[in-house]
Design a protein around this motif. Structure first.
Motif, PDB file in Angstrom:
ATOM      1  N   SER A 106     -50.683  22.290  15.359  1.00 53.50           N
ATOM      2  CA  SER A 106     -49.555  20.325  15.441  1.00 53.50           C
ATOM      3  C   SER A 106     -48.176  20.827  15.461  1.00 53.50           C
ATOM      4  N   LEU A 107     -47.180  20.862  15.433  1.00 55.13           N
ATOM      5  CA  LEU A 107     -45.653  20.957  15.033  1.00 55.13           C
ATOM      6  C   LEU A 107     -45.737  19.863  14.074  1.00 55.13           C
ATOM      7  N   TRP A 108     -44.937  20.800  12.789  1.00 55.24           N
ATOM      8  CA  TRP A 108     -44.531  19.722  11.807  1.00 55.24           C
ATOM      9  C   TRP A 108     -43.407  19.401  11.864  1.00 55.24           C
ATOM     10  N   THR A 109     -42.934  18.968  12.502  1.00 59.08           N
ATOM     11  CA  THR A 109     -42.881  17.245  12.887  1.00 59.08           C
ATOM     12  C   THR A 109     -42.303  17.101  13.969  1.00 59.08           C
ATOM     13  N   TYR A 110     -42.922  15.523  14.735  1.00 61.39           N
ATOM     14  CA  TYR A 110     -41.851  15.069  16.194  1.00 61.39           C
ATOM     15  C   TYR A 110     -40.210  14.884  15.697  1.00 61.39           C
ATOM     16  N   GLY A 125     -45.086  25.052  11.195  1.00 67.04           N
ATOM     17  CA  GLY A 125     -43.210  25.338  11.120  1.00 67.04           C
ATOM     18  C   GLY A 125     -43.001  26.335  10.963  1.00 67.04           C
ATOM     19  N   ASP A 126     -42.003  27.895  10.598  1.00 66.38           N
ATOM     20  CA  ASP A 126     -40.593  28.218   9.933  1.00 66.38           C
ATOM     21  C   ASP A 126     -39.609  27.418   9.811  1.00 66.38           C
ATOM     22  N   LYS A 127     -39.827  27.429   8.230  1.00 68.93           N
ATOM     23  CA  LYS A 127     -38.413  26.837   8.042  1.00 68.93           C
ATOM     24  C   LYS A 127     -38.264  25.503   8.642  1.00 68.93           C
ATOM     25  N   GLN A 128     -37.289  24.376   8.450  1.00 72.35           N
ATOM     26  CA  GLN A 128     -36.357  22.703   8.815  1.00 72.35           C
ATOM     27  C   GLN A 128     -36.083  23.560  10.432  1.00 72.35           C
ATOM     28  N   ILE A 129     -36.287  23.101  11.367  1.00 71.23           N
ATOM     29  CA  ILE A 129     -35.524  22.821  12.534  1.00 71.23           C
ATOM     30  C   ILE A 129     -33.848  23.160  12.506  1.00 71.23           C
TER      31      ILE A 129
END
Length: 763
Positions: free
Chosen positions: A534-538, A501-505
């Motif tokens: 694997s992306l955090w998160t679905y 990830g890179d900061k919260q979406i």
């Protein structure tokens, strides 16, 4: 493409429902469910003696399975919750062995039957049971009391409290099959499949038992194989393990694959002197997942795969994991190009694993040993050994489970970030647990998830490496650079980015990935030793961890807690798609569809077999005028682009096209023109994001700003009849009692806003 999508989704969900209807291990015993209404008390102050002597009828009532913190009045309770109910055993159970089984209670639990302590259990995600044959009261009510304590918390996910999975009474004969564990491993050099069935047999009688086990395998085509037989002797009051082995030619079986999840069924019966005593039925797959050099191989094919972490969380259901929620989530993850991940920091629910078996999603399971200073990351820890044994024993037969993880982001609790490593004890913990797992299951991959392997002081001796089959690492920024440093220190093994990830979406529908994250995902494709990410998160998830927004919803997902899609959803579908690109152009004379396969060194990269293109044509009134399907040849990474030139015989003005997997899941979409986007709702007032029914209630999800403190809800059975009103300080989610047969309309405001628009519950 909506009609095609609806048909395919219905088909998959229907098949999934059929395949997961049975229990995970179907046994020939009698079962009495203890799910339903229980008396409940939330109290950490009263002593156990006071609890045992109380009048339970004066307590509240809650539904089991369930979590107390989905209820308004217990939304933030942390501590001990007590559950009580009575039951009477059936008359025909008088000569049976009787057990009580809990599929999961979070996190530490105690169980009393008729005032006597049966035992305790630690661990909130794995099953446990007690033999209560000698404690049961025949022909009259028995009182059952359960304490659940959710004060143990690790990680950023919500520690949902309570009896979160099924409770059952089980009756069986004196001799039973406790487990059958089957491994079916292909040997591609010899063209054979090696089958090993390990039976755990329990003899509760006072006599030596001469037993015969018959094993019958049924294939995906419903055809039965030649039965296998095992003769064995079990001594009185003994539990023993017996093993049956055999081989079959590889050409005569159908392998399990994420695009072709072929499942077999093993039916085993145990008998004495031809008298049947017990039977067990389990599904399994024939497949081999292995790490060779710096690559991962599935069934002798090098694969590079992506996936998603999925937090077992929903503000309406907690972590009880209703089957419909699981099916929709995993189908969605597959549609996003997900095929493989370390899915969560704790053992998954059995119905999730069953559905992953049937739909082809591969996962690593992990026990909840997490973070700097993880209290359970100590050498030779009996608690974590027990967690691993309970998880592996329960989940051994699941084809979707391809590996085990010893924990996540374990590190020194002290010192500066750049100086962090594992402590000697933490390092020894991982190696001890890997050794322990090897005694329980020799067929699956073993790993641990690191966030220190790229740091300056990381080296062999303070970072697990030698005993791991492949390396997992988490990264939130500069992933390309970090993974390069980790590989330089620990070469020769595949690396999977288990969290990225890179900061919260962000919480809103227009939330999207940063340019930095997209750039990092593109750069990772160039590294041959990186086998996926694997992306955090679905999904967004409830949390009380630092930096969580006021709504209590942690905004890392491509869908929110209610499963509404964000802009990031389409972004990741394109990035994770199994093809590099899919384009469609048209004019009045013709239509051209172009599909460009992935390169050999790309992520994802795997052989595509059984895929199809489905396209839909529209006229200038935006009406559908034709739908057709193109079956695709086998496509390998590095193949040339495929072009399809079609006549525009219907004078269409637009074409929408989708790439469909063999599981009839649409994994990539394209159009000859940019489709109109629905407007994003914006308001200075709270926005109602979700309405859903549960247990004679309506769950409401809504946005929360930093300024909001108190919320007022007006509701009723029509837009003009909002006659009822409640006020609450709950943020993000609330339940309102409402008859299941009556329409529901609601609006809300906070103490600093005007009223929202009125929303209707859509049935």
């Amino acid at each position: 493409m909506k009609n095609f999508a609806s048909i395919a989704l219905f088909t998959i969900v229907f098949l999934g429902s059929c395949s997961t209807k049975k229990t995970e291990t179907a046994q020939e015993n009698e079962t009495l469910s203890l799910n339903g209404e229980w008396h409940f008390l939330a109290s950490s102050e009263e002593s156990e003696e006071q609890i045992l002597a109380t009048d339970y009828t004066k307590w509240d009532t809650l539904t089991v399975p369930g979590n107390w913190d989905v209820e308004n009045r217990y939304a933030h309770f942390k501590g001990k919750g007590y559950y009580q109910r009575n039951f009477t055993i059936p008359e025909n159970w008088q000569k049976k062995q009787i057990r009580i089984k809990f599929d999961a209670v979070y996190e530490t639990s105690k169980v009393w039957l008729n005032g006597k302590l049966l035992g305790e259990h630690e661990g909130g995600y794995t099953p446990f049971e007690f033999n209560i044959t000698d404690q049961i009261q025949p022909r009259k009510p028995n009182t059952l009391l359960v304490m659940a304590d959710n004060t143990f918390r690790r990680g950023a996910w919500w520690a949902w409290g309570g009896i979160s999975r099924d409770v059952s009474l089980l009756a069986n004969n004196n001799v039973r099959l406790v487990w059958q564990h089957i491994s079916a491993v292909p040997n591609f050099d010899k063209g054979l499949v090696d089958f090993t069935i390990s039976y755990t047999i329990e003899n509760n009688s006072a006599e030596t038992q001469n037993l015969t086990i018959n094993a019958q395998v049924i294939g995906p085509d419903n055809k039965s194989w030649q039965p296998k037989t095992l003769e064995t002797i079990v001594e009185p009051n003994e539990t023993t393990e017996k093993v049956l082995t055999f081989q079959k030619e590889l050409k005569d079986v159908e392998l399990w694959h994420f695009d072709r999840p072929n499942l077999y069924t093993l039916n085993s019966t145990i008998a004495s002197n031809s008298q049947g005593l017990d039977s067990v039925s389990d599904k399994f797959g024939i497949r081999k997942m292995e790490a060779i050099g710096e690559e991962l191989y599935l069934n002798n094919e090098a694969v590079r795969l992506n996936g998603f972490n999925r937090v077992h969380d929903h503000r309406l259901y907690g972590n009880t994991e209703p089957l419909e929620l699981i099916q929709n989530d995993i189908l969605d993850i597959k549609a996003l190009g997900g095929n493989f991940s370390r899915i969560m920091h704790a053992p998954a629910s059995k119905n999730l694993l069953q559905f992953c078996d049937s739909i082809g999603y591969m996962l690593i399971e992990e026990i909840p040993v997490w973070g700097r200073g993880a209290p359970n990351a100590i050498p030779d820890n009996p608690r974590t050994k027990k967690w691993l044994k309970e998880m592996i024993t329960r989940d051994f037969n699941h084809a979707s489970v391809v590996g085990w993880s010893m924990g996540n982001e374990i590190g020194n609790p002290d010192g500066e970030w750049q100086d962090m490593t594992m402590t000697p004890g933490q390092y020894e913990y991982v190696n001890d647990m890997v050794d322990h797992v090897a005694t329980l299951d020799s067929t699956r991959l073993k790993t641990v998830v690191s966030f220190t392997s790229h740091l300056p002081l990381a080296k062999r001796g303070n970072e697990p490496y030698e005993k791991l089959d492949f390396l997992c690492m988490n990264s939130y920024g500069e992933t390309y650079e970090k993974v390069g440093r980790a590989h330089a220190k620990f070469p020769g093994k595949p690396i999977f980015i288990s969290e990225m990830g890179d900061k919260q979406i962000g919480l809103t529908p227009d939330a999207e990935f940063s340019d930095r994250l997209i750039d990092q995902l593109n750069k990772l494709r160039t590294l041959p030793y990186v086998v996926g990410s694997s992306l955090w998160t679905y999904n967004d998830y409830r949390s009380d961890y630092k930096a969580t927004p006021p709504s209590e919803n942690r905004a890392w997902g491509v869908v929110d807690v209610w499963r509404n899609k964000k802009k990031a959803y389409k972004q990741i579908q394109d990035i994770y798609a199994p093809v590099q690109s899919l384009d469609a152009t048209m004019d009045k004379n013709g239509i051209t569809i172009t599909l460009r396969p992935r390169n050999k060194q790309d992520i994802p990269a795997y052989i595509m077999e059984g895929y199809a293109l489905v396209y839909e044509l529209f006229n200038d009134q935006d009406q559908s005028i034709s739908k057709k399907r193109i079956e695709l040849p086998i496509i390998k990474p590095g193949d040339d682009a495929l072009k399809f030139n079609l006549k525009n015989e219907y004078n269409a003005t637009r074409i929408d096209i989708g790439l469909w997997s063999p599981m009839q899941i649409e994994v990539k979409t394209a159009s000859s023109e940019e489709l109109k986007k629905l407007p994003v709702e914006t308001s200075n007032s709270p926005i109602i994001e979700f309405l859903g029914r549960t247990n004679e209630s309506v769950g409401i999800g809504y946005t929360v700003s930093e300024k909001d403190s108190i919320f007022t809800f007006k509701y009723g059975n029509s837009k003009e009849n909002l006659t009822k009103e409640i006020t609450s300080n709950l943020k993000g989610a609330i339940k309102i009692k409402w008859p299941a047969t009556e329409p529901f309309f609601v609006k809300l405001k906070s103490d600093v806003t005007d009223w929202s628009t009125t929303k209707q519950l859509q049935e």
